[in-house]
Write a protein that holds these residues in place. Sequence first.
Motif, PDB file in Angstrom:
ATOM      1  N   TYR A 109     -45.707  11.151  42.873  1.00  0.00           N
ATOM      2  CA  TYR A 109     -45.054  11.010  41.575  1.00  0.00           C
ATOM      3  C   TYR A 109     -43.689  10.353  41.740  1.00  0.00           C
ATOM      4  CZ  TYR A 109     -41.979  15.018  42.642  1.00  0.00           C
ATOM      5  OH  TYR A 109     -41.057  15.860  43.207  1.00  0.00           O
ATOM      6  N   LYS A 110     -43.234   9.764  40.640  1.00  0.00           N
ATOM      7  CA  LYS A 110     -41.903   9.165  40.601  1.00  0.00           C
ATOM      8  C   LYS A 110     -40.944  10.141  39.950  1.00  0.00           C
ATOM      9  CE  LYS A 110     -39.219   5.246  38.872  1.00  0.00           C
ATOM     10  NZ  LYS A 110     -39.214   3.999  38.053  1.00  0.00           N
ATOM     11  N   LYS A 111     -39.807  10.375  40.595  1.00  0.00           N
ATOM     12  CA  LYS A 111     -38.796  11.248  40.017  1.00  0.00           C
ATOM     13  C   LYS A 111     -38.183  10.573  38.798  1.00  0.00           C
ATOM     14  CE  LYS A 111     -35.977  13.751  42.230  1.00  0.00           C
ATOM     15  NZ  LYS A 111     -34.842  14.235  43.049  1.00  0.00           N
ATOM     16  N   LEU A 112     -38.068  11.319  37.703  1.00  0.00           N
ATOM     17  CA  LEU A 112     -37.509  10.759  36.486  1.00  0.00           C
ATOM     18  C   LEU A 112     -35.988  10.758  36.519  1.00  0.00           C
ATOM     19  CD1 LEU A 112     -39.905  12.311  33.825  1.00  0.00           C
ATOM     20  CD2 LEU A 112     -40.037  10.095  34.960  1.00  0.00           C
ATOM     21  N   LEU A 113     -35.388  11.726  37.199  1.00  0.00           N
ATOM     22  CA  LEU A 113     -33.933  11.817  37.295  1.00  0.00           C
ATOM     23  C   LEU A 113     -33.532  11.599  38.745  1.00  0.00           C
ATOM     24  CD1 LEU A 113     -33.263  14.912  34.972  1.00  0.00           C
ATOM     25  CD2 LEU A 113     -33.067  12.487  34.411  1.00  0.00           C
ATOM     26  N   SER A 114     -33.047  10.415  39.039  1.00  0.00           N
ATOM     27  CA  SER A 114     -32.652  10.090  40.408  1.00  0.00           C
ATOM     28  C   SER A 114     -31.661   8.932  40.359  1.00  0.00           C
ATOM     29  CB  SER A 114     -33.879   9.702  41.249  1.00  0.00           C
ATOM     30  OG  SER A 114     -33.497   9.388  42.562  1.00  0.00           O
ATOM     31  N   SER A 115     -30.726   8.912  41.321  1.00  0.00           N
ATOM     32  CA  SER A 115     -29.724   7.847  41.360  1.00  0.00           C
ATOM     33  C   SER A 115     -30.352   6.498  41.679  1.00  0.00           C
ATOM     34  CB  SER A 115     -28.644   8.185  42.397  1.00  0.00           C
ATOM     35  OG  SER A 115     -29.226   8.346  43.679  1.00  0.00           O
ATOM     36  N   THR A 116     -31.480   6.497  42.351  1.00  0.00           N
ATOM     37  CA  THR A 116     -32.213   5.272  42.646  1.00  0.00           C
ATOM     38  C   THR A 116     -33.701   5.580  42.586  1.00  0.00           C
ATOM     39  OG1 THR A 116     -32.477   3.466  44.252  1.00  0.00           O
ATOM     40  CG2 THR A 116     -32.242   5.683  45.137  1.00  0.00           C
ATOM     41  N   THR A 117     -34.539   4.544  42.542  1.00  0.00           N
ATOM     42  CA  THR A 117     -35.983   4.739  42.413  1.00  0.00           C
ATOM     43  C   THR A 117     -36.508   5.579  43.576  1.00  0.00           C
ATOM     44  OG1 THR A 117     -36.181   2.600  41.303  1.00  0.00           O
ATOM     45  CG2 THR A 117     -38.201   3.576  42.191  1.00  0.00           C
ATOM     46  N   THR A 118     -37.119   6.704  43.246  1.00  0.00           N
ATOM     47  CA  THR A 118     -37.584   7.645  44.268  1.00  0.00           C
ATOM     48  C   THR A 118     -38.982   8.143  43.937  1.00  0.00           C
ATOM     49  OG1 THR A 118     -35.310   8.388  44.691  1.00  0.00           O
ATOM     50  CG2 THR A 118     -37.091   9.799  45.478  1.00  0.00           C
ATOM     51  N   TYR A 119     -39.860   8.081  44.922  1.00  0.00           N
ATOM     52  CA  TYR A 119     -41.213   8.625  44.808  1.00  0.00           C
ATOM     53  C   TYR A 119     -41.360   9.775  45.803  1.00  0.00           C
ATOM     54  CZ  TYR A 119     -42.355   4.255  42.377  1.00  0.00           C
ATOM     55  OH  TYR A 119     -42.380   3.197  41.501  1.00  0.00           O
ATOM     56  N   ARG A 120     -42.232  10.710  45.459  1.00  0.00           N
ATOM     57  CA  ARG A 120     -42.485  11.834  46.363  1.00  0.00           C
ATOM     58  C   ARG A 120     -43.982  12.110  46.451  1.00  0.00           C
ATOM     59  NH1 ARG A 120     -37.726  16.310  45.093  1.00  0.00           N
ATOM     60  NH2 ARG A 120     -36.201  15.454  46.559  1.00  0.00           N
ATOM     61  N   PHE A 121     -44.327  12.763  47.556  1.00  0.00           N
ATOM     62  CA  PHE A 121     -45.697  13.235  47.738  1.00  0.00           C
ATOM     63  C   PHE A 121     -45.645  14.733  47.966  1.00  0.00           C
ATOM     64  CE2 PHE A 121     -49.068  14.345  50.900  1.00  0.00           C
ATOM     65  CZ  PHE A 121     -50.131  14.320  50.008  1.00  0.00           C
ATOM     66  N   VAL A 122     -46.408  15.479  47.163  1.00  0.00           N
ATOM     67  CA  VAL A 122     -46.546  16.922  47.364  1.00  0.00           C
ATOM     68  C   VAL A 122     -47.988  17.201  47.746  1.00  0.00           C
ATOM     69  CG1 VAL A 122     -44.671  17.546  45.800  1.00  0.00           C
ATOM     70  CG2 VAL A 122     -46.971  17.293  44.890  1.00  0.00           C
ATOM     71  N   ASP A 123     -48.176  18.126  48.671  1.00  0.00           N
ATOM     72  CA  ASP A 123     -49.525  18.393  49.168  1.00  0.00           C
ATOM     73  C   ASP A 123     -50.274  19.339  48.231  1.00  0.00           C
ATOM     74  OD1 ASP A 123     -48.460  20.891  49.625  1.00  0.00           O
ATOM     75  OD2 ASP A 123     -48.457  20.724  51.814  1.00  0.00           O
ATOM     76  N   ALA A 124     -51.449  19.793  48.655  1.00  0.00           N
ATOM     77  CA  ALA A 124     -52.288  20.642  47.806  1.00  0.00           C
ATOM     78  C   ALA A 124     -51.642  21.985  47.520  1.00  0.00           C
ATOM     79  CB  ALA A 124     -53.655  20.843  48.471  1.00  0.00           C
ATOM     80  N   ASP A 125     -50.698  22.401  48.360  1.00  0.00           N
ATOM     81  CA  ASP A 125     -49.975  23.655  48.137  1.00  0.00           C
ATOM     82  C   ASP A 125     -48.703  23.447  47.328  1.00  0.00           C
ATOM     83  OD1 ASP A 125     -51.841  25.143  49.639  1.00  0.00           O
ATOM     84  OD2 ASP A 125     -50.858  24.547  51.511  1.00  0.00           O
ATOM     85  N   GLU A 126     -48.530  22.235  46.785  1.00  0.00           N
ATOM     86  CA  GLU A 126     -47.379  21.866  45.963  1.00  0.00           C
ATOM     87  C   GLU A 126     -46.066  21.974  46.732  1.00  0.00           C
ATOM     88  OE1 GLU A 126     -47.405  23.853  42.194  1.00  0.00           O
ATOM     89  OE2 GLU A 126     -49.099  22.668  41.469  1.00  0.00           O
ATOM     90  N   LEU A 127     -46.133  21.624  48.003  1.00  0.00           N
ATOM     91  CA  LEU A 127     -44.935  21.536  48.832  1.00  0.00           C
ATOM     92  C   LEU A 127     -44.580  20.065  49.023  1.00  0.00           C
ATOM     93  CD1 LEU A 127     -45.745  24.179  51.606  1.00  0.00           C
ATOM     94  CD2 LEU A 127     -44.223  24.458  49.628  1.00  0.00           C
ATOM     95  N   ILE A 128     -43.313  19.733  48.871  1.00  0.00           N
ATOM     96  CA  ILE A 128     -42.871  18.353  49.058  1.00  0.00           C
ATOM     97  C   ILE A 128     -43.072  17.966  50.523  1.00  0.00           C
ATOM     98  CG2 ILE A 128     -40.913  16.777  48.939  1.00  0.00           C
ATOM     99  CD1 ILE A 128     -39.784  18.542  46.707  1.00  0.00           C
ATOM    100  N   ALA A 129     -43.815  16.885  50.739  1.00  0.00           N
ATOM    101  CA  ALA A 129     -44.171  16.495  52.100  1.00  0.00           C
ATOM    102  C   ALA A 129     -43.528  15.185  52.527  1.00  0.00           C
ATOM    103  CB  ALA A 129     -45.693  16.380  52.232  1.00  0.00           C
ATOM    104  N   ALA A 130     -43.293  14.260  51.603  1.00  0.00           N
ATOM    105  CA  ALA A 130     -42.764  12.953  51.983  1.00  0.00           C
ATOM    106  C   ALA A 130     -42.037  12.327  50.798  1.00  0.00           C
ATOM    107  CB  ALA A 130     -43.880  12.033  52.466  1.00  0.00           C
ATOM    108  N   THR A 131     -41.164  11.375  51.118  1.00  0.00           N
ATOM    109  CA  THR A 131     -40.352  10.699  50.107  1.00  0.00           C
ATOM    110  C   THR A 131     -40.310   9.205  50.384  1.00  0.00           C
ATOM    111  OG1 THR A 131     -38.936  12.646  49.836  1.00  0.00           O
ATOM    112  CG2 THR A 131     -38.060  10.553  49.049  1.00  0.00           C
ATOM    113  N   MET A 132     -40.380   8.417  49.320  1.00  0.00           N
ATOM    114  CA  MET A 132     -40.141   6.983  49.412  1.00  0.00           C
ATOM    115  C   MET A 132     -38.993   6.655  48.463  1.00  0.00           C
ATOM    116  SD  MET A 132     -42.669   3.644  48.946  1.00  0.00           S
ATOM    117  CE  MET A 132     -42.817   3.705  47.158  1.00  0.00           C
TER     118      MET A 132
END
Length: 259
Positions: A109-132
Motif C-alpha cells: 500500500y501507499k502511505k497517504l500521509l508522508s513527507s515523500t512518496t512511500t510504499y509499504r508491504f505488510v505480511d499476512a500477520d499485518e506486520l510491516i515487513a518492507a518499505t519503498m
Amino acid sequence: AEYMGSERTFYFCAEMSTVTIDPEAPDQPLLAKNSKATPIISVCVCTVFLIIVGIYFGLLFSENYDEDAGCGSVSLPSSFLLDERAFLSSRHNVDVYDSSGKHKLGTFYKKLLSSTTTYRFVDADELIAATMKKRAFSWGAKFDVSSCAQNSSKYLIEQELTLSSIFWQSSYIISKKESGAKDFVEVAKSLKQQLYTTEVSISQDDTLFGTLTRPTINIGGDTWRVKVFNISEVEPYVFGFIGTAVTVSQNEHRNRHRN
C-alpha cells in the motif's frame, strides 16, 4: 439563487434541501427575509458536512498498522498475484495472493500521509515487513527499497522513460547493496511494454529474472501475475513494489485528468 415565475427557490448543497419563497405572502420565515445570507449559510453547511464525511471515511479506510509491533516477513513465493482493490482504489492498496488466488499473503500500500512518496508491504500477520521510499532530492524518480530484517540486502530502483517507434517504454534500473557493502551495484534492468497486454520484464543481459504481466484492459482493477526465476538476484517482494507503484501511479494520473 434561481428565479422560477413568481417564486424564488434557493438550492442547498446540490438540491439536498430547498427554501421556496412566495413574494406576495405577508409572513416569511426569518431565513427567507434574510435571503442574502442564504447562499453563505448553504456553503457553510455543505462544507461542514463534507469535512465530517471526509474525516469519517479517512478514519475508516486508514491503515492502522503498528510500526512497533515487530518485523514482518518479506518471504514470498516465486509465483504470486497482485490484486488491486478496485472498489476502494483511493486507498492505493494491492493485495498479494498465491498463484491460485485463494490464500492472501500480505498487502502492498501507499502511505497517504508522508513527507515523500512511500510504499509499504505488510505480511499476512499485518506486520510491516518492507518499505519503498522515494528520494526527496534526486534527478529523476529514485526509490530506496529495504526490508526491516537485519543484515538484509537493500535495493535502489531508478525509473526512466523512453519513447520507442511504437509506444512509450518505462524502464527501471535495479541496483543492489548486499549487507555490509558500501555501494549499490546494478543487478538488473526492467522494461515495461504495453500493447495488448502490459508486461514488465526484469533481466540483466540475456538472463531473465522475472516478469509482471496484466491485461491492458482491467475493468475490475489491476491483477498482476508475477513470476520470479532468480530470487537470489532480485527478491520477489521487490517485484511486488514495482507492480504496486505502476498501478497506483496510473490511478493517480487518471484521477488528475478526470478533475
